[in-house]
Design a protein around this motif. Structure first.
Motif, PDB file in Angstrom:
ATOM      1  N   THR A   1      48.226  44.818  35.546  1.00 42.35           N
ATOM      2  CA  THR A   1      46.829  44.828  34.672  1.00 42.35           C
ATOM      3  C   THR A   1      46.514  43.645  33.803  1.00 42.35           C
ATOM      4  N   TYR A   2      47.814  43.234  33.125  1.00 42.49           N
ATOM      5  CA  TYR A   2      47.474  42.182  32.386  1.00 42.49           C
ATOM      6  C   TYR A   2      46.924  40.758  33.142  1.00 42.49           C
ATOM      7  N   LEU A   3      47.633  40.495  34.201  1.00 47.58           N
ATOM      8  CA  LEU A   3      47.104  39.422  35.189  1.00 47.58           C
ATOM      9  C   LEU A   3      45.865  39.333  35.548  1.00 47.58           C
TER      10      LEU A   3
ATOM     11  N   ARG B   1      43.409  39.035  32.827  1.00 46.04           N
ATOM     12  CA  ARG B   1      43.351  37.385  32.578  1.00 46.04           C
ATOM     13  C   ARG B   1      42.471  36.667  33.676  1.00 46.04           C
ATOM     14  N   ASP B   2      42.811  37.238  34.893  1.00 48.48           N
ATOM     15  CA  ASP B   2      41.936  36.420  35.843  1.00 48.48           C
ATOM     16  C   ASP B   2      40.429  36.702  35.740  1.00 48.48           C
ATOM     17  N   LEU B   3      40.171  37.800  35.058  1.00 49.47           N
ATOM     18  CA  LEU B   3      38.720  38.284  35.113  1.00 49.47           C
ATOM     19  C   LEU B   3      38.262  37.532  33.708  1.00 49.47           C
TER      20      LEU B   3
ATOM     21  N   ASP C   1      46.610  47.414  23.304  1.00 51.07           N
ATOM     22  CA  ASP C   1      45.720  46.446  24.146  1.00 51.07           C
ATOM     23  C   ASP C   1      45.400  45.367  23.147  1.00 51.07           C
ATOM     24  N   CYS C   2      45.399  45.461  21.829  1.00 50.83           N
ATOM     25  CA  CYS C   2      45.138  44.389  21.116  1.00 50.83           C
ATOM     26  C   CYS C   2      45.977  43.380  21.078  1.00 50.83           C
ATOM     27  N   LEU C   3      47.276  43.971  20.858  1.00 52.10           N
ATOM     28  CA  LEU C   3      48.638  43.099  21.025  1.00 52.10           C
ATOM     29  C   LEU C   3      48.751  42.356  22.265  1.00 52.10           C
ATOM     30  N   VAL C   4      48.364  43.042  23.410  1.00 49.04           N
ATOM     31  CA  VAL C   4      48.425  42.264  24.496  1.00 49.04           C
ATOM     32  C   VAL C   4      47.253  41.271  25.148  1.00 49.04           C
ATOM     33  N   TYR C   5      46.267  41.505  24.548  1.00 44.79           N
ATOM     34  CA  TYR C   5      45.113  40.930  25.080  1.00 44.79           C
ATOM     35  C   TYR C   5      44.274  40.071  24.251  1.00 44.79           C
ATOM     36  N   ILE C   6      44.763  40.207  22.768  1.00 44.29           N
ATOM     37  CA  ILE C   6      43.743  39.451  21.932  1.00 44.29           C
ATOM     38  C   ILE C   6      44.863  38.536  21.145  1.00 44.29           C
ATOM     39  N   ARG C   7      44.375  37.130  21.267  1.00 48.73           N
ATOM     40  CA  ARG C   7      45.365  36.126  20.585  1.00 48.73           C
ATOM     41  C   ARG C   7      44.467  35.801  19.186  1.00 48.73           C
ATOM     42  N   ASP C   8      43.278  35.873  19.170  1.00 48.44           N
ATOM     43  CA  ASP C   8      42.531  35.191  18.067  1.00 48.44           C
ATOM     44  C   ASP C   8      42.676  36.095  17.144  1.00 48.44           C
TER      45      ASP C   8
ATOM     46  N   LEU D   1      49.850  29.011  39.414  1.00 47.92           N
ATOM     47  CA  LEU D   1      48.828  28.207  40.056  1.00 47.92           C
ATOM     48  C   LEU D   1      48.359  28.631  41.186  1.00 47.92           C
ATOM     49  N   GLU D   2      49.333  29.369  42.003  1.00 46.07           N
ATOM     50  CA  GLU D   2      48.859  30.162  43.260  1.00 46.07           C
ATOM     51  C   GLU D   2      47.880  31.442  43.162  1.00 46.07           C
ATOM     52  N   GLY D   3      48.300  31.955  41.998  1.00 43.62           N
ATOM     53  CA  GLY D   3      47.720  33.406  41.722  1.00 43.62           C
ATOM     54  C   GLY D   3      48.484  34.395  42.596  1.00 43.62           C
ATOM     55  N   ILE D   4      47.709  35.470  42.225  1.00 46.72           N
ATOM     56  CA  ILE D   4      48.223  36.853  42.802  1.00 46.72           C
ATOM     57  C   ILE D   4      48.416  36.733  44.494  1.00 46.72           C
ATOM     58  N   HIS D   5      47.198  36.239  44.922  1.00 47.53           N
ATOM     59  CA  HIS D   5      47.028  36.188  46.247  1.00 47.53           C
ATOM     60  C   HIS D   5      47.735  35.235  46.903  1.00 47.53           C
ATOM     61  N   GLY D   6      47.836  34.022  46.436  1.00 48.24           N
ATOM     62  CA  GLY D   6      48.467  32.787  47.023  1.00 48.24           C
ATOM     63  C   GLY D   6      50.055  32.715  46.886  1.00 48.24           C
ATOM     64  N   SER D   7      50.602  33.483  46.126  1.00 44.02           N
ATOM     65  CA  SER D   7      52.074  33.198  45.570  1.00 44.02           C
ATOM     66  C   SER D   7      52.867  33.912  47.213  1.00 44.02           C
ATOM     67  N   PRO D   8      54.096  33.077  47.209  1.00 40.30           N
ATOM     68  CA  PRO D   8      54.587  33.630  48.690  1.00 40.30           C
ATOM     69  C   PRO D   8      55.459  34.832  48.313  1.00 40.30           C
ATOM     70  N   TRP D   9      55.376  35.734  49.688  1.00 45.02           N
ATOM     71  CA  TRP D   9      56.043  36.758  49.719  1.00 45.02           C
ATOM     72  C   TRP D   9      57.776  36.558  49.525  1.00 45.02           C
ATOM     73  N   VAL D  10      58.383  37.602  49.111  1.00 47.79           N
ATOM     74  CA  VAL D  10      59.794  37.514  49.117  1.00 47.79           C
ATOM     75  C   VAL D  10      60.741  38.739  49.353  1.00 47.79           C
ATOM     76  N   GLY D  11      59.790  39.736  49.626  1.00 45.64           N
ATOM     77  CA  GLY D  11      60.232  41.089  50.245  1.00 45.64           C
ATOM     78  C   GLY D  11      60.756  41.692  48.966  1.00 45.64           C
TER      79      GLY D  11
END
Lengths: 303, 323
Positions: A138-140, A143-145, A223-230, B66-76
């Protein structure tokens, strides 16, 4: 009839010494139990007004040894506290309002048999109660969003909770269908019927859910601890965590004098901090508790 | 599934399938107002509950920033192998189960007992007052309560240790002594929720017929006997449902409480799966490893909930299950 029973029971109590002993023990135990809750809060209140500073294990006091308001002054002069208050009020008001509207609308849609694939969509909602991506994915994803450090991250992920939705949907379901009919005859669509008929009738359950949501938002910190740095976007709970639990006033203290005040009486300033930030809940909960309890009754009957 | 296969294999059926699709679209179109009302819920749930589930794949990958969730290699199952052979993980798993087991053992009977005691109070004002006071900690976050508890339990300035010293004992460092930390967690956990927990039992008690008590009184039963032989059996169904639902939490040892109270001195006994995932993942940034730990926990938790829900249904009838 009921009255007579009560009387009978009372006279019975007067008669039997065993019953009286039972009562004495019971009242004593319950009083002790209440003290275990009240004493910590009282002691903290005492500390927050104490000027003496140093406390040792040999001390025992239930009244400020030297009364002062300086501890509260140190708290009130900290701009981070006020900023935290602002952020918390903002998320509580906006979050509760948006959550309540979206949850009630979705619950209304799912309460209608005419809603296509109703079973599937109900499952779609309820499944989230039992399985989730977990913290790291969820965190990743957030972050990607690009939602890190965005205040929306404190409101959107929990916008529609499955439990509240089911609770409200069950309430809608057991409303007599005739209620809506008058509006339908006048040609109102679903939305009009929802706003003008269903919502006003559902005030009790909506009030309960609104209070749950509001307390949840007010108390939320993870949620604030994890997602907010400012630090300017920190909610009150995180500010409190920094000051009281980690004891790192340095990071969020703006003046040298304030830091000195804190170093002179850390326990007392911390106590004042806790009281100052918890005051709204302490004042509100005795009056609001009955609405919370009502929700549990409804939930336990129809869960 | 079958329809789709048919459509690909035999073009004769494609018209029928289209009709089905058109029909579905039309069905949603007819209910466009309801659909629009449902939309915000679907979007946020899809975006914040279902989309992250795709991210669970990194538990089977070697996540590279850098690869992201999609691009990272599988390791089983490599991450799971590392996880299950890590000595720290065995300890964390043991802590999780121990703490939640103790919570059920001591924490579960507490609200039942308090509800029974409250039910025996004749003075309505006193009862209301006790209830209101007992709800207080429930409305506060563990951040606030931990702040209070750390002060109250402090070896030098804490009220509890002052009382211990007053009675001739030596101060105990509750939050930093591994011997006392877990008992402290259990007790303070009960302290926070016991009052709130009574509500569901008191609701069940109010539905007991007064005639039962009357009859018992005539038979010469004392109050303790009535409590034991009428009240307790009457609320037994609720108690057993609550017990089963509670056991579904066996893998949730209480992140909020532990995170706000623990420190490196007590990691040995207090580090649980959730705190472990948090530190390994977000502090050490071992994303794949901690995602694997998180998935491990979620799967167990899911299985537990399914089991307990099935049990509740079996015992008390279908309508009492969560779904």
């Amino acid at each position: 009839m009921v009255l007579r029973q009560k009387k009978d029971r009372r006279t019975h109590i007067r008669k039997s010494p065993g019953s009286r002993a039972f009562d004495i023990c019971n009242y004593l135990m319950l009083t002790l139990f209440c003290l275990t809750i009240l004493l910590p809060f009282w002691y903290l209140l005492v500390l927050s007004f104490d000027k003496f500073g140093n406390v040792t294990a040999q001390d025992f006091f239930l009244w400020p040894r030297e009364f002062t308001l300086d501890n509260y002054k140190a708290v009130v002069e900290n701009p981070y506290i006020w900023q935290g208050y602002g952020n918390t009020i903002l998320r509580t008001v906006a979050g509760t309002f948006l959550s309540l509207i979206c949850t009630a609308m979705a619950a209304y849609a799912l309460s209608k048999d005419s809603f296509p694939n109703r079973k599937f969509w109900s499952f779609f909602v309820v499944f989230t109660m039992f399985f989730s991506g977990g913290l790291i994915p969820t965190y990743l994803w957030i972050r990607d969003l690009g939602l890190l450090d965005n205040r929306l991250v404190l409101i959107l992920p929990g916008l529609v909770g499955a439990y509240n939705l089911v609770l409200i949907r069950n309430f809608f379901k057991q409303m007599p269908p005739e209620l809506e009919e008058s509006a339908r005859i006048d040609g109102a669509g679903d939305f009009r019927a929802f706003v003008s008929i269903v919502l006003p009738v559902s005030k009790p359950i909506l009030a309960t859910v609104a209070l749950w949501l509001a307390v949840g938002h007010w108390n939320a910190w993870f949620d604030c601890l994890v997602y907010i740095r400012d630090t300017r976007k920190y909610v009150l709970q995180i500010i409190l965590q920094r000051i009281v639990i980690e004891g790192t006033i340095q990071n969020i203290s703006t003046t040298e004098q304030m830091t000195q005040e804190f170093n002179a009486r850390p326990e007392m300033v911390k106590a004042a901090c806790i009281y100052f930030t918890t005051l709204p809940i302490l004042c509100a909960y005795p009056f609001l508790q009955k609405y919370f309890v009502k929700g549990i009754y409804v939930g336990s009957l129809k869960g | 599934m079958e329809k789709a296969a048919d459509a690909r294999g035999a073009p004769i059926h494609s018209k029928k399938r289209e009709n089905g699709l058109v029909r579905t679209v039309k069905a949603y179109g007819r209910q466009y107002q309801l659909v629009l009302m449902f939309l915000p819920a679907v979007i946020t749930i899809a975006l914040f509950s279902y989309a992250p589930m795709y991210g669970l794949t990194i538990a089977f990958k070697d996540y590279a920033l850098l690869e992201g969730i999609h691009g990272s290699p599988w390791v089983g199952l490599e991450n799971f192998r590392k996880l299950l052979t890590a000595p720290s993980f065995a300890e964390v798993f043991r802590n999780t189960v121990t703490i939640s087991f103790l919570r059920i053992l001591f924490g579960f009977p507490a609200p039942v007992l308090l509800a029974l005691l409250l039910n025996e109070v004749g003075n309505v004002r006193f009862k209301k007052m006790v209830q209101t006071i007992s709800y207080l900690p429930h409305f506060l976050s563990w951040v606030v309560l931990a702040g209070i508890l750390i002060q109250i339990l402090s070896p030098s300035s804490g009220l509890v240790n002052q009382i211990i010293v007053m009675f001739g004992g030596t101060p105990i460092y509750f939050v930093a002594d591994p011997r006392y930390f877990v008992p402290m967690l259990i007790v303070t956990g009960i302290w926070k929720e016991v009052g709130w927990g009574t509500i569901v039992y008191l609701a069940a008690i109010t539905s007991i017929s007064p005639e039962l008590y009357e009859a018992a009184t005539i038979d010469g039963a004392g109050r303790f006997q009535k409590m034991l032989h009428i009240t307790l059996p009457a609320i037994r169904p609720v108690v057993s449902i609550m017990f089963i639902l509670n056991s579904g939490n066996l893998i949730n040892a209480g992140f909020d409480q532990i995170y706000n109270l623990y420190n490196p001195a007590v990691y040995k006994v207090a580090d649980i799966l959730d705190t472990y995932v948090y530190r390994r993942g977000l502090i050490d940034m071992k994303y794949s490893f901690s995602a694997a730990a998180g998935l491990f926990k979620n799967v167990i938790s899911f299985a537990l909930v399914l089991t307990t829900n099935g049990l509740v249904k079996a015992i008390s009838g279908k309508e009492n299950g969560i779904w």
